[in-house]
Design an enzyme around this catalytic site. Structure first.
Site, PDB file in Angstrom:
ATOM      1  N   CYS A 117       1.321  -1.055   0.355  1.00 31.70           N
ATOM      2  CA  CYS A 117      -0.033  -0.258  -0.018  1.00 31.70           C
ATOM      3  C   CYS A 117       0.162   0.948  -0.284  1.00 31.70           C
ATOM      4  O   CYS A 117       2.181   1.418  -0.707  1.00 31.70           O
ATOM      5  CB  CYS A 117      -0.960  -0.125   1.378  1.00 31.70           C
ATOM      6  SG  CYS A 117      -0.228  -0.208   2.540  1.00 31.70           S
ATOM      7  N   ARG A 173      -3.526  -0.757   5.747  1.00 32.66           N
ATOM      8  CA  ARG A 173      -3.806  -2.064   4.334  1.00 32.66           C
ATOM      9  C   ARG A 173      -3.386  -2.616   4.252  1.00 32.66           C
ATOM     10  O   ARG A 173      -3.641  -4.158   4.520  1.00 32.66           O
ATOM     11  CB  ARG A 173      -5.020  -1.346   3.102  1.00 32.66           C
ATOM     12  CG  ARG A 173      -5.421  -0.510   3.394  1.00 32.66           C
ATOM     13  CD  ARG A 173      -5.655   0.941   1.887  1.00 32.66           C
ATOM     14  NE  ARG A 173      -4.705   1.354   1.465  1.00 32.66           N
ATOM     15  CZ  ARG A 173      -4.142   2.007   0.680  1.00 32.66           C
ATOM     16  NH1 ARG A 173      -5.135   2.665  -0.766  1.00 32.66           N
ATOM     17  NH2 ARG A 173      -3.219   3.065   0.537  1.00 32.66           N
ATOM     18  N   ASP A 211      -8.538   4.163   0.628  1.00 28.56           N
ATOM     19  CA  ASP A 211      -7.827   4.275   1.336  1.00 28.56           C
ATOM     20  C   ASP A 211      -7.673   4.975   3.434  1.00 28.56           C
ATOM     21  O   ASP A 211      -8.871   5.645   3.128  1.00 28.56           O
ATOM     22  CB  ASP A 211      -6.584   5.260   1.223  1.00 28.56           C
ATOM     23  CG  ASP A 211      -5.822   5.646   2.486  1.00 28.56           C
ATOM     24  OD1 ASP A 211      -5.344   5.336   3.858  1.00 28.56           O
ATOM     25  OD2 ASP A 211      -5.004   6.128   1.742  1.00 28.56           O
TER      26      ASP A 211
END
Ligand code: 4NP
Length: 154
Positions: A9, A15, A123
């Site tokens: 990420c 994440r 996000d």
């Protein structure tokens, strides 16, 4: 040699640490190595975001000992499968190589759940706790499909 999978990420604190923890929990560690990193250098050495740690813990996945690292071109050699969490991460990774052999290792993780949709794992950094529940669910489903795919290869 283990089959190696890298989750990527931007910051490697929200994440991809969850993606790493979730996939690891579904695979035999004698056969598979799962790691994560970020395209940025923003959080190198840091623990995952407390909200990612909390949602993982809620579902029995401990990611608290992970520490953030940055993606490097050497990772193209090390890993067999590289999963980008969003299109921006995907572009940032692909830009680092000219070799098709490297590029072919990189895929958007949600292509494993909804093929040909080019979807992003949103996000969650600037949002609330619900965003973390949402990404946990998405990543858990995507990782179930990754496991099925890997098992077919072996
Ligand atoms: P991640 O989330 O890429 O899922 O780890 C983010 C974490 C930090 C920042 C952005 C996204 N940041 O700008 O610091």
């Amino acid at each position: 040699m283990k089959i190696k999978i890298l989750m990527v990420c931007l910051g490697n604190i929200c994440r991809s640490p969850l993606a790493e923890g979730i996939l690891k929990s579904k695979l035999d560690s004698n056969i598979y190595l799962v790691k994560s990193c970020g395209t940025s250098n923003y959080h190198i050495g840091n623990r995952p975001d407390r909200r990612s740690i909390a949602v993982g813990k809620k579902y029995g996945i401990d990611i608290s000992s992970q520490r953030a690292a940055q993606f490097t071109v050497n990772d193209f050699k090390t890993y067999d499968f590289i999963y980008a969490m969003d299109n921006s991460n995907y572009q940032d990774i692909i830009t680092l190589t000219n070799k098709n052999q490297d590029k072919n290792k990189v895929n958007l993780i949600l292509e494993e759940l909804h093929p040909n949709n080019n979807l992003d794992v949103p996000d969650p950094y600037y949002g609330g706790e619900q965003g973390f529940e949402n990404i946990f669910e998405l990543l858990n489903k995507a990782c179930d499909n990754i496991v099925l795919k890997l098992e077919k290869l072996s």
